[in-house]
Design an enzyme around this catalytic site. Structure first.
Site, PDB file in Angstrom:
ATOM      1  N   GLN A  35      14.908  54.534  57.798  1.00 18.64           N
ATOM      2  CA  GLN A  35      15.162  55.468  58.901  1.00 18.64           C
ATOM      3  C   GLN A  35      16.091  56.597  58.445  1.00 18.64           C
ATOM      4  O   GLN A  35      17.151  56.338  57.881  1.00 18.64           O
ATOM      5  CB  GLN A  35      15.800  54.771  60.104  1.00 18.64           C
ATOM      6  CG  GLN A  35      15.847  55.727  61.299  1.00 18.64           C
ATOM      7  CD  GLN A  35      16.634  55.197  62.482  1.00 18.64           C
ATOM      8  OE1 GLN A  35      17.842  55.003  62.396  1.00 18.64           O
ATOM      9  NE2 GLN A  35      15.950  54.965  63.582  1.00 18.64           N
ATOM     10  N   CYS A  62      20.130  58.183  68.265  1.00 14.04           N
ATOM     11  CA  CYS A  62      21.527  57.770  68.077  1.00 14.04           C
ATOM     12  C   CYS A  62      22.449  58.558  69.010  1.00 14.04           C
ATOM     13  O   CYS A  62      22.449  59.786  69.013  1.00 14.04           O
ATOM     14  CB  CYS A  62      21.969  57.965  66.628  1.00 14.04           C
ATOM     15  SG  CYS A  62      23.668  57.402  66.391  1.00 14.04           S
ATOM     16  N   ASN A  78      11.594  48.829  73.348  1.00  8.84           N
ATOM     17  CA  ASN A  78      12.907  48.353  72.885  1.00  8.84           C
ATOM     18  C   ASN A  78      13.936  48.431  74.011  1.00  8.84           C
ATOM     19  O   ASN A  78      13.959  49.390  74.773  1.00  8.84           O
ATOM     20  CB  ASN A  78      13.346  49.211  71.678  1.00  8.84           C
ATOM     21  CG  ASN A  78      14.781  48.998  71.273  1.00  8.84           C
ATOM     22  OD1 ASN A  78      15.574  49.935  71.278  1.00  8.84           O
ATOM     23  ND2 ASN A  78      15.145  47.781  70.926  1.00  8.84           N
ATOM     24  N   GLY A  79      14.769  47.389  74.064  1.00 10.87           N
ATOM     25  CA  GLY A  79      15.879  47.384  75.007  1.00 10.87           C
ATOM     26  C   GLY A  79      15.989  46.092  75.784  1.00 10.87           C
ATOM     27  O   GLY A  79      15.116  45.757  76.575  1.00 10.87           O
ATOM     28  N   GLY A 121      17.177  44.394  68.882  1.00  4.92           N
ATOM     29  CA  GLY A 121      18.421  44.721  68.195  1.00  4.92           C
ATOM     30  C   GLY A 121      19.458  43.645  68.444  1.00  4.92           C
ATOM     31  O   GLY A 121      19.525  42.634  67.738  1.00  4.92           O
TER      32      GLY A 121
HETATM   33  C1  LIG Z   1      25.474  48.064  66.126  1.00  9.24           C
HETATM   34  C2  LIG Z   1      24.260  48.904  66.433  1.00  9.24           C
HETATM   35  C3  LIG Z   1      23.844  49.843  65.513  1.00  9.24           C
HETATM   36  C4  LIG Z   1      22.703  50.618  65.780  1.00  9.24           C
HETATM   37  N1  LIG Z   1      22.264  51.500  64.824  1.00  9.24           N
HETATM   38  C5  LIG Z   1      21.087  52.167  65.019  1.00  9.24           C
HETATM   39  C6  LIG Z   1      20.516  52.964  63.987  1.00  9.24           C
HETATM   40  O1  LIG Z   1      21.040  53.082  62.877  1.00  9.24           O
HETATM   41  N2  LIG Z   1      19.351  53.616  64.267  1.00  9.24           N
HETATM   42  C7  LIG Z   1      18.712  53.497  65.471  1.00  9.24           C
HETATM   43  O2  LIG Z   1      17.648  54.094  65.675  1.00  9.24           O
HETATM   44  N3  LIG Z   1      19.227  52.732  66.457  1.00  9.24           N
HETATM   45  C8  LIG Z   1      20.371  52.055  66.242  1.00  9.24           C
HETATM   46  N4  LIG Z   1      20.849  51.224  67.227  1.00  9.24           N
HETATM   47  C9  LIG Z   1      20.078  51.037  68.464  1.00  9.24           C
HETATM   48  C10 LIG Z   1      19.140  49.841  68.345  1.00  9.24           C
HETATM   49  O3  LIG Z   1      18.173  50.057  67.332  1.00  9.24           O
HETATM   50  C11 LIG Z   1      18.428  49.579  69.698  1.00  9.24           C
HETATM   51  O4  LIG Z   1      17.666  50.718  70.031  1.00  9.24           O
HETATM   52  C12 LIG Z   1      19.399  49.292  70.838  1.00  9.24           C
HETATM   53  O5  LIG Z   1      20.423  48.390  70.427  1.00  9.24           O
HETATM   54  C13 LIG Z   1      18.666  48.700  72.056  1.00  9.24           C
HETATM   55  O6  LIG Z   1      17.978  47.526  71.720  1.00  9.24           O
HETATM   56  P1  LIG Z   1      18.578  46.044  72.055  1.00  9.24           P
HETATM   57  O7  LIG Z   1      18.840  45.994  73.527  1.00  9.24           O
HETATM   58  O8  LIG Z   1      17.520  45.093  71.607  1.00  9.24           O
HETATM   59  O9  LIG Z   1      19.860  45.930  71.278  1.00  9.24           O
HETATM   60  C14 LIG Z   1      21.992  50.462  66.994  1.00  9.24           C
HETATM   61  C15 LIG Z   1      22.449  49.518  67.921  1.00  9.24           C
HETATM   62  C16 LIG Z   1      23.555  48.739  67.655  1.00  9.24           C
HETATM   63  C17 LIG Z   1      23.982  47.701  68.667  1.00  9.24           C
END
Ligand SMILES: Cc1cc2nc3c(=O)[nH]c(=O)nc-3n(C[C@H](O)[C@H](O)[C@H](O)COP(=O)(O)O)c2cc1C
Length: 323
Positions: free
Chosen positions: A70, A100, A200-201, A224
């Site tokens: 990415q 982000c 996602n989410g 995530g």
């Molecule tokens: C610690 C952390 C770091 C993350 N870093 C990135 C990243 O580098 N690139 C990205 O697209 N999303 C990043 N995200 C977002 C996650 O990819 C994801 O979209 C978000 O956490 C929602 O999904 P979840 O509810 O399953 O956690 C990050 C999330 C967390 C919690």
């Protein structure tokens, strides 16, 4: 399902997570059944300055394939060059970060801020797609804020400019990571493009994954935070869909064993000193809910060697099993 010509087997992908989803964790999640994985975000500017940190972030091992690198940035040409550099590591996919929320990223017009400029989103996708011969995917949010929800528009522009899949996190930039993700927007995006849509989410269980598939009709789900200290989630989802059976939550011994295996690999890749600094947060996630977790949190700073972690695992085992 396919992303471009890349076959994706399985039911849930590991989300890119800066500071968390490094090579050791990605390999582990693939072993546990993640359909594919994506690296931590890599700065295209950093790549253009030959930053060794950026280069390290792009390293992929054969154990994690299929894997995406990415990249983030807001200049089409710099992004295209970063994608070309990333190809040295032979990723199956190049993913573009348009989600982000962090001020140091979105404050510079990158990440989620790109969604405020759909035309630029299209230019970036086009430049990157023309630069590499692997499928390019884009990870977006619902929009910048509640007054500018434009995920459908951005997804369509990305598709028109060559994106081969869209991942959508159902929150705006202003919502960051709370409250609940809006899955309706995932369904709307799915209805509005022909390329695969990855939802996602807030998926924490196999039941959540099933509900997201049913409610949004998405092609794949991405996880995530639900995978932190919990790579089992991928196995649970896999057996839920293939065998219609629920895999029980892991025993204390299994949790401790996987934690040690994960952190041992992390230390091998990053060296013990650096690895153990990063290990503390992973250990806290694995130990969550176990007896001894609170004591560990207070004393996490004392974990400086892998041996310390083994001793801790022994103490936690005794506390939980032997009473
Ligand atoms: C610690 C952390 C770091 C993350 N870093 C990135 C990243 O580098 N690139 C990205 O697209 N999303 C990043 N995200 C977002 C996650 O990819 C994801 O979209 C978000 O956490 C929602 O999904 P979840 O509810 O399953 O956690 C990050 C999330 C967390 C919690």
């Amino acid at each position: 399902m396919y992303i471009g010509n890349v076959e994706i087997k399985g039911y849930a992908a590991l989300a890119p997570m800066a500071g968390v989803a490094d090579r050791a964790f990605r390999e582990l999640c693939r072993d546990f059944g993640a359909a594919y994985v994506v690296t931590e975000m890599v700065s295209s500017k950093g790549v253009s300055y030959n930053s060794s940190k950026s280069t390290e972030l792009m390293e992929i091992s054969d154990k994690e394939r299929p894997a995406g690198v990415q990249i983030f940035g807001n200049e089409p040409e710099t992004m295209a060059q970063a994608a070309i550099t990333a190809m040295k590591f032979k990723p199956e996919i190049i993913d573009i970060n348009m989600g982000c929320p962090a001020p140091k990223v979105s404050g510079n017009g990158c990440g989620a801020a790109l969604m405020k400029n759909p035309k630029l989103c299209g230019e970036i996708v086009k430049a990157v797609s023309n630069a590499v011969n692997v499928p390019v995917t884009v990870k977006i949010r619902k929009g910048w804020d509640d007054n500018s929800v434009n995920a459908v528009e951005v997804a369509q522009i990305c598709e028109a400019n060559g994106a081969k899949a869209i991942t959508i996190h159902g929150r705006t930039r202003m919502q960051q990571y709370q409250p609940y993700a809006d899955w309706n927007i995932i369904r709307e995006v799915k209805q509005s493009v022909k390329i695969p849509v990855i939802g996602n989410g807030d998926i924490q269980t196999a039941e959540d994954a099933q509900r997201m598939y049913e409610e949004t009709n998405c092609d794949l789900v991405m996880i995530g935070r639900g995978a932190l200290g919990n790579p089992w989630i991928f196995m649970q989802i896999y057996s839920w869909f293939t065998e219609e059976r629920q895999i029980p939550t892991p025993s204390v011994a299994e949790k401790l064993w996987v934690m040690l295996r994960h952190i041992k690999t992390l230390c091998e890749y990053k060296g013990e000193e650096h690895g153990m600094r990063e290990a503390r947060k992973h250990a806290a996630w694995y130990l969550k809910g176990l007896k001894g977790a609170a004591k560990f949190r207070n004393e996490a700073g004392r974990l400086t060697t892998f041996k310390d972690l083994e001793t801790l695992a022994g103490e936690v085992y005794k506390m939980n099993i032997l009473g």
